[in-house]
Design an enzyme around this catalytic site. Sequence first.
Site, mmCIF file in Angstrom:
data_model
loop_
_atom_site.group_PDB
_atom_site.id
_atom_site.type_symbol
_atom_site.label_atom_id
_atom_site.label_comp_id
_atom_site.label_asym_id
_atom_site.label_seq_id
_atom_site.Cartn_x
_atom_site.Cartn_y
_atom_site.Cartn_z
ATOM 1 C CG ASP A 226 -0.060 17.581 69.665
ATOM 2 O OD1 ASP A 226 0.575 16.968 68.901
ATOM 3 O OD2 ASP A 226 -1.288 17.306 69.983
ATOM 4 C CD GLU A 283 6.110 37.325 80.772
ATOM 5 O OE1 GLU A 283 6.769 36.895 81.943
ATOM 6 O OE2 GLU A 283 5.073 37.521 80.732
HETATM 7 C C1 NOJ Z 1 -0.326 15.161 67.040
HETATM 8 C C2 NOJ Z 1 0.779 14.071 67.329
HETATM 9 O O1 NOJ Z 1 1.862 14.404 66.517
HETATM 10 C C3 NOJ Z 1 0.054 12.851 67.197
HETATM 11 O O2 NOJ Z 1 0.897 11.799 67.327
HETATM 12 C C4 NOJ Z 1 -0.990 12.772 68.196
HETATM 13 O O3 NOJ Z 1 -1.616 11.670 67.887
HETATM 14 C C5 NOJ Z 1 -2.128 13.960 67.751
HETATM 15 N N1 NOJ Z 1 -1.488 15.241 67.742
HETATM 16 C C6 NOJ Z 1 -3.058 14.026 69.110
HETATM 17 O O4 NOJ Z 1 -2.404 14.699 70.037
#
Ligand code: NOJ
Length: 558
Positions: A226, A283
Amino acid sequence: MSGTAAVEDLPWWKRAVIYEVYLRSFKDSTGDGIGDLQGVIEKLDYLNEGTALSLGQAEHREINPSPSLRIDAIWITPFYPSPMADFGYDVMDFISVDSLFGDLPTFDRLLHEAHRRGIKVIIDFVPNHTSDRHPWFIESRRSRDDPKRDWYIWRDAGTDGSLPNNWGSPFGGPVWTWDEATGQYYLHQFLKEQPELNWRNPELRQAMMDVLRFWLDRGVDGIRMDVIGMIVKDAQFRDNPPNLEADPDLHPDDIFGRQVHLYNEDQDDVHKILQDMRALLEEYDDRCALGELGYPLDRWVRYYGEDGDGLHLPLNFRLMERPWTAQAIRQLVEEIEAILPSFAWPTYVLGSHDAPRMASRLGGDQVRIAAMLLLTLRGTPILYQGDELGMENARIPSERIRDPQGLRLGHERSRDISRMPMLWDGSAHSGFSSSEPWLPVSADYATKNVAAQATDPGSNMNLYRRLIRYRSSSPAMLDGSYRSVDTGSKDCFVYLRQLGQERCLVALNFTSHSRALSTALGGNGSVEISTYLDRSEATSLERIDLRPHEGLIIEMDP
Ligand code: NOJ
């Protein structure tokens, strides 16, 4: 070596069609109105029932009577314990499962059942921030001397009490919140309930690597990282410059939208961390790292690593950002093809839980062109649940808006519109849940659902099924070269995918008018798929007739 044998040697993530499962809205097995892991298990046969024939078999190209999509991998959005301030992207414990979604044994069963069907499982890893209720943050905010203080990012106020810098959050407002007890600000680029981790601290880095190891040891096939480009910030926390091109009508709290994000993300030091993560994945056998990030192409491409030692698949959202015209999309694909070093494998995304639905963005008639494009370009496509049904943005009554972005920056910015429940059938709540779902079911659920589309040979879902089957049976589609073809029409995007003797031409009409295309390719071919799903016939390559909004895959005669 024949083309097919070479294709079978490709790593799974190059051959795969990846499908995003937005967990809260996929399938609820408990009747609480929220999707869960057991629900995903119950719907695995829809994704891939696991009887795919081996590559090269002619039968593979036929429509299979089962409604299975035959995708190869799922990416599941976060299922970790969370107060759900940002619906799971605010994690309280990275190595456990929220009871809303199930438990670890259910996750293991999901992994097992997916693998039994040949489905790879990619999990979401949220490295940039935790929940403010994560034990690490609770410790960190206990005192300035706490051993975990430096696991998060704390700064003094200016002498006049001012914020440490001018950065803004995409959810509105500044990125700093004052902690009364310890007299410092902490950084959160999203909600104040999502304090940011300090990746410059070696202990924190080690703890996060251990989290990755936990899931890799459990057998997950891939990690979607993310906002990976945000995990490292400017060492001096300098002010971001103003964005002189910002929309003057932005919400007053949208500080983020008014800045150029020069110092809060995409810092060079992030690449060393990605190398370490990649080394960890290496790994293990055959694991894959995807990363969520934007940035201009020349910055984005660096996330593959200098020698391919970064992410396997930095996600590419540009098809969602460019104007939807044949010329703009052709130009985009050429730019991407031109900038990728030979080791880098392309990815394409046309929908996600953060963006408006592609059917609403492009208009219903172009949805099939988009599907053919996504599934025939060179690279790994990532589908978003429900896009195969042509689901549109939901109309959500104000009182049911849940997304913090929509609640803070105006309802028109709510991401709930693409997060509503998956449409399984025409029964109450569309078969998603036995009770009222957390977000309302789309108004057109009675017709636009999996069960209805399975019995309609010309449905959008059947187009996806057909395209996915074709793709997995065609070495040229999986591993062939890409080159665009001039036709004299600016309204159509035509390209050739070729591997050895196998040549497939894709012709896409982006307009509501018929078009007759002339190519200099010469010879003949056969139409394998029309987006109308109503013809397969011989055609000359000197003149290709496309109906309004029609796309064709044509196999060229040898
Ligand atoms: C990206 C995620 O896809 C989104 O849904 C989220 O609000 C933000 N990152 C923050 O984590």
